[in-house]
Scaffold this motif. Sequence first.
Motif, PDB file in Angstrom:
ATOM      1  N   ASN A  94     -49.895  15.351  38.006  1.00 42.01           N
ATOM      2  CA  ASN A  94     -50.106  14.211  37.120  1.00 42.01           C
ATOM      3  C   ASN A  94     -49.301  14.269  35.826  1.00 42.01           C
ATOM      4  O   ASN A  94     -49.090  13.259  35.164  1.00 42.01           O
ATOM      5  CB  ASN A  94     -51.597  14.050  36.787  1.00 42.01           C
ATOM      6  N   ALA A  95     -48.852  15.470  35.442  1.00 38.70           N
ATOM      7  CA  ALA A  95     -48.076  15.632  34.210  1.00 38.70           C
ATOM      8  C   ALA A  95     -47.563  17.061  34.147  1.00 38.70           C
ATOM      9  O   ALA A  95     -48.101  17.953  34.811  1.00 38.70           O
ATOM     10  CB  ALA A  95     -48.931  15.330  32.978  1.00 38.70           C
ATOM     11  N   ALA A  96     -46.543  17.276  33.337  1.00 35.22           N
ATOM     12  CA  ALA A  96     -46.007  18.627  33.167  1.00 35.22           C
ATOM     13  C   ALA A  96     -46.979  19.459  32.341  1.00 35.22           C
ATOM     14  O   ALA A  96     -47.310  19.109  31.215  1.00 35.22           O
ATOM     15  CB  ALA A  96     -44.646  18.567  32.484  1.00 35.22           C
ATOM     16  N   SER A  97     -47.465  20.548  32.923  1.00 30.91           N
ATOM     17  CA  SER A  97     -48.411  21.430  32.241  1.00 30.91           C
ATOM     18  C   SER A  97     -48.369  22.791  32.919  1.00 30.91           C
ATOM     19  O   SER A  97     -48.182  22.890  34.134  1.00 30.91           O
ATOM     20  CB  SER A  97     -49.833  20.847  32.315  1.00 30.91           C
ATOM     21  N   ASP A  98     -48.556  23.853  32.127  1.00 29.50           N
ATOM     22  CA  ASP A  98     -48.583  25.207  32.699  1.00 29.50           C
ATOM     23  C   ASP A  98     -49.704  25.368  33.717  1.00 29.50           C
ATOM     24  O   ASP A  98     -49.650  26.271  34.559  1.00 29.50           O
ATOM     25  CB  ASP A  98     -48.749  26.237  31.586  1.00 29.50           C
ATOM     26  N   PHE A  99     -50.715  24.514  33.629  1.00 32.62           N
ATOM     27  CA  PHE A  99     -51.822  24.568  34.578  1.00 32.62           C
ATOM     28  C   PHE A  99     -51.327  24.535  36.020  1.00 32.62           C
ATOM     29  O   PHE A  99     -51.894  25.180  36.903  1.00 32.62           O
ATOM     30  CB  PHE A  99     -52.757  23.376  34.324  1.00 32.62           C
ATOM     31  N   TRP A 100     -50.243  23.789  36.262  1.00 31.93           N
ATOM     32  CA  TRP A 100     -49.787  23.574  37.628  1.00 31.93           C
ATOM     33  C   TRP A 100     -48.966  24.723  38.194  1.00 31.93           C
ATOM     34  O   TRP A 100     -48.590  24.694  39.375  1.00 31.93           O
ATOM     35  CB  TRP A 100     -49.003  22.262  37.707  1.00 31.93           C
ATOM     36  N   LYS A 101     -48.693  25.741  37.389  1.00 31.21           N
ATOM     37  CA  LYS A 101     -47.931  26.879  37.905  1.00 31.21           C
ATOM     38  C   LYS A 101     -48.653  27.567  39.062  1.00 31.21           C
ATOM     39  O   LYS A 101     -48.019  28.052  40.000  1.00 31.21           O
ATOM     40  CB  LYS A 101     -47.663  27.881  36.783  1.00 31.21           C
ATOM     41  N   LEU A 102     -49.969  27.620  38.991  1.00 36.70           N
ATOM     42  CA  LEU A 102     -50.744  28.257  40.066  1.00 36.70           C
ATOM     43  C   LEU A 102     -50.671  27.436  41.347  1.00 36.70           C
ATOM     44  O   LEU A 102     -50.558  27.990  42.445  1.00 36.70           O
ATOM     45  CB  LEU A 102     -52.199  28.441  39.637  1.00 36.70           C
ATOM     46  N   ALA A 103     -50.741  26.118  41.218  1.00 36.12           N
ATOM     47  CA  ALA A 103     -50.620  25.268  42.409  1.00 36.12           C
ATOM     48  C   ALA A 103     -49.242  25.436  43.030  1.00 36.12           C
ATOM     49  O   ALA A 103     -49.098  25.496  44.262  1.00 36.12           O
ATOM     50  CB  ALA A 103     -50.866  23.808  42.044  1.00 36.12           C
ATOM     51  N   GLU A 104     -48.219  25.524  42.171  1.00 42.28           N
ATOM     52  CA  GLU A 104     -46.858  25.716  42.680  1.00 42.28           C
ATOM     53  C   GLU A 104     -46.739  27.063  43.400  1.00 42.28           C
ATOM     54  O   GLU A 104     -46.068  27.168  44.438  1.00 42.28           O
ATOM     55  CB  GLU A 104     -45.857  25.636  41.540  1.00 42.28           C
ATOM     56  N   ALA A 105     -47.417  28.087  42.862  1.00 40.43           N
ATOM     57  CA  ALA A 105     -47.415  29.393  43.531  1.00 40.43           C
ATOM     58  C   ALA A 105     -48.088  29.294  44.899  1.00 40.43           C
ATOM     59  O   ALA A 105     -47.647  29.928  45.872  1.00 40.43           O
ATOM     60  CB  ALA A 105     -48.122  30.430  42.667  1.00 40.43           C
ATOM     61  N   GLN A 154     -42.912  11.524  33.240  1.00 34.19           N
ATOM     62  CA  GLN A 154     -43.977  11.503  32.236  1.00 34.19           C
ATOM     63  C   GLN A 154     -45.305  11.336  32.967  1.00 34.19           C
ATOM     64  O   GLN A 154     -45.338  10.903  34.115  1.00 34.19           O
ATOM     65  CB  GLN A 154     -43.789  10.355  31.238  1.00 34.19           C
ATOM     66  N   GLY A 155     -46.393  11.657  32.268  1.00 34.64           N
ATOM     67  CA  GLY A 155     -47.702  11.598  32.903  1.00 34.64           C
ATOM     68  C   GLY A 155     -48.294  10.203  32.919  1.00 34.64           C
ATOM     69  O   GLY A 155     -49.350   9.968  32.324  1.00 34.64           O
ATOM     70  N   THR A 156     -47.626   9.279  33.599  1.00 35.03           N
ATOM     71  CA  THR A 156     -48.142   7.916  33.716  1.00 35.03           C
ATOM     72  C   THR A 156     -48.269   7.546  35.183  1.00 35.03           C
ATOM     73  O   THR A 156     -47.511   8.035  36.032  1.00 35.03           O
ATOM     74  CB  THR A 156     -47.219   6.897  33.031  1.00 35.03           C
ATOM     75  N   ALA A 157     -49.216   6.658  35.463  1.00 32.07           N
ATOM     76  CA  ALA A 157     -49.416   6.214  36.843  1.00 32.07           C
ATOM     77  C   ALA A 157     -48.168   5.513  37.370  1.00 32.07           C
ATOM     78  O   ALA A 157     -47.787   5.698  38.524  1.00 32.07           O
ATOM     79  CB  ALA A 157     -50.624   5.280  36.913  1.00 32.07           C
ATOM     80  N   ALA A 158     -47.511   4.717  36.524  1.00 30.51           N
ATOM     81  CA  ALA A 158     -46.332   3.975  36.969  1.00 30.51           C
ATOM     82  C   ALA A 158     -45.228   4.913  37.440  1.00 30.51           C
ATOM     83  O   ALA A 158     -44.613   4.698  38.492  1.00 30.51           O
ATOM     84  CB  ALA A 158     -45.822   3.086  35.835  1.00 30.51           C
ATOM     85  N   LEU A 159     -44.985   5.978  36.681  1.00 31.62           N
ATOM     86  CA  LEU A 159     -43.924   6.911  37.061  1.00 31.62           C
ATOM     87  C   LEU A 159     -44.334   7.770  38.258  1.00 31.62           C
ATOM     88  O   LEU A 159     -43.501   8.116  39.096  1.00 31.62           O
ATOM     89  CB  LEU A 159     -43.549   7.785  35.871  1.00 31.62           C
ATOM     90  N   GLN A 160     -45.625   8.101  38.338  1.00 32.08           N
ATOM     91  CA  GLN A 160     -46.110   8.812  39.524  1.00 32.08           C
ATOM     92  C   GLN A 160     -45.900   7.974  40.788  1.00 32.08           C
ATOM     93  O   GLN A 160     -45.409   8.473  41.807  1.00 32.08           O
ATOM     94  CB  GLN A 160     -47.598   9.109  39.380  1.00 32.08           C
TER      95      GLN A 160
END
Length: 315
Positions: free
Chosen positions: A33-44, A65-71
Motif C-alpha cells: 500500500n505504500a513504501a515502508s520498512d514494514f514490508w521488508k519482511l513480506a518481501e523476504a 505513492q500510497g494512493t488507491a489511484a496509483l495502486q
Amino acid sequence: MKLNFAVSIAIVAAGLAGPVAAQDKPQLAFVVNAASDFWKLAEAGVNKAQGELPGYELQFRYPAQGTAALQNALMDDLVAAGTDAIMISSADPKNSIDAFNRIAGQVPLFTTDSDAPASKRIAYLGSSNTLAGVQAGEIAVAAMPDGGKCMGFVGFLGADNAVERIAGFRKAVEGSGIELVDVRGDDVDFARARSNVDDVLAANPDITCMVGFYSYNPPKIYEALQAAGKLGAIKVIAFDEDPITLGAVREGSFAGTVVQDPYQWGYQGMHLMAKYLEGDKSGVPADGLIIVPTKVIDKANVDAFEKELKERIGG
C-alpha cells in the motif's frame, strides 16, 4: 558442412529457448500500500517462496505513492504485462471496489493486510485486525490500571485494517476507565505523522496515552516524546516491529507492541496463488479468510522476537 550447419541451428535454437521459457513462466505479484520498512519482511517471505517455486516469476511491487489511484494503475500495468495473479494490500478498499472487480475479472485477485470483502477478491490472507486491536487494548489496560485518555495515530483512517484495529482497541478498554479520545490520520505522510503527535502534545495536555496503529506511527511518537522530554510519562501502545519500536519496548518507554507476520503473508501468499493457478483451490476456505495470528511483544520476549526477525530477513 551439413552437420556443422545443423549443429549451429540447434545451438541458436537452444539459446533462444532460454529467454522464451523464462517469459512463459506464470507471474505472481505482491502489491503493497505504500513504501515502508514494514514490508521488508513480506518481501523476504516472497523471496523465500521464489526459491521453492522455480516455475514462477514472483514480483514485489511498491506504488509510486500510497494512493488507491496509483495502486490500481499499477495493477492495470501488471495485468497488461502478463501477470497471472495478484495479492494486494489496499490503501483504500472501500473506494477501490470497481477497480478490484475489474482486475478480478482478468486475473485471480487476493488481498492481504487490509481486506476488500465487498469486492470479487478470492480470499484475504493476513491478520485479524480486530483481534490485533483487542490485544493492543489489553496492553493498555494492563499498563494503566487507573485508566487514562488515549490519542490514536494511523495512516489511512478509512482503511479496513485501521477501522478494525481501532474498534478492537475500543472494545478491549471498555469499562476500564481508558478512553480513546480520537484518532489522527496522516495518509502515510511521515512528516505529517510526526506533526500530528507534536500537535497533540501542545494542544491536549490531558492525554496520558498514545496508540500508534500503523508501523511507522510508534517511531514518530517516540521521536516527538523524546523531543518533548516526555518519554515514559505518556504510555505508548504500538503496532508492528520497527526497530525503534522494539528498542522502546526493550527500554520500557513503550508498554508493548502487537506484531503481525508479514513474512508469512508473502511466503504463504505466493504458494496460495501458485496452487490456485494450478487448479488447487483447497487453500481457500469457505469464508475466504486465512488468518495469520498476531502476538504481543513486551520486555519479556522482545529479544527472542528480534532475533527471529533478523534471521528471516538475513535468511
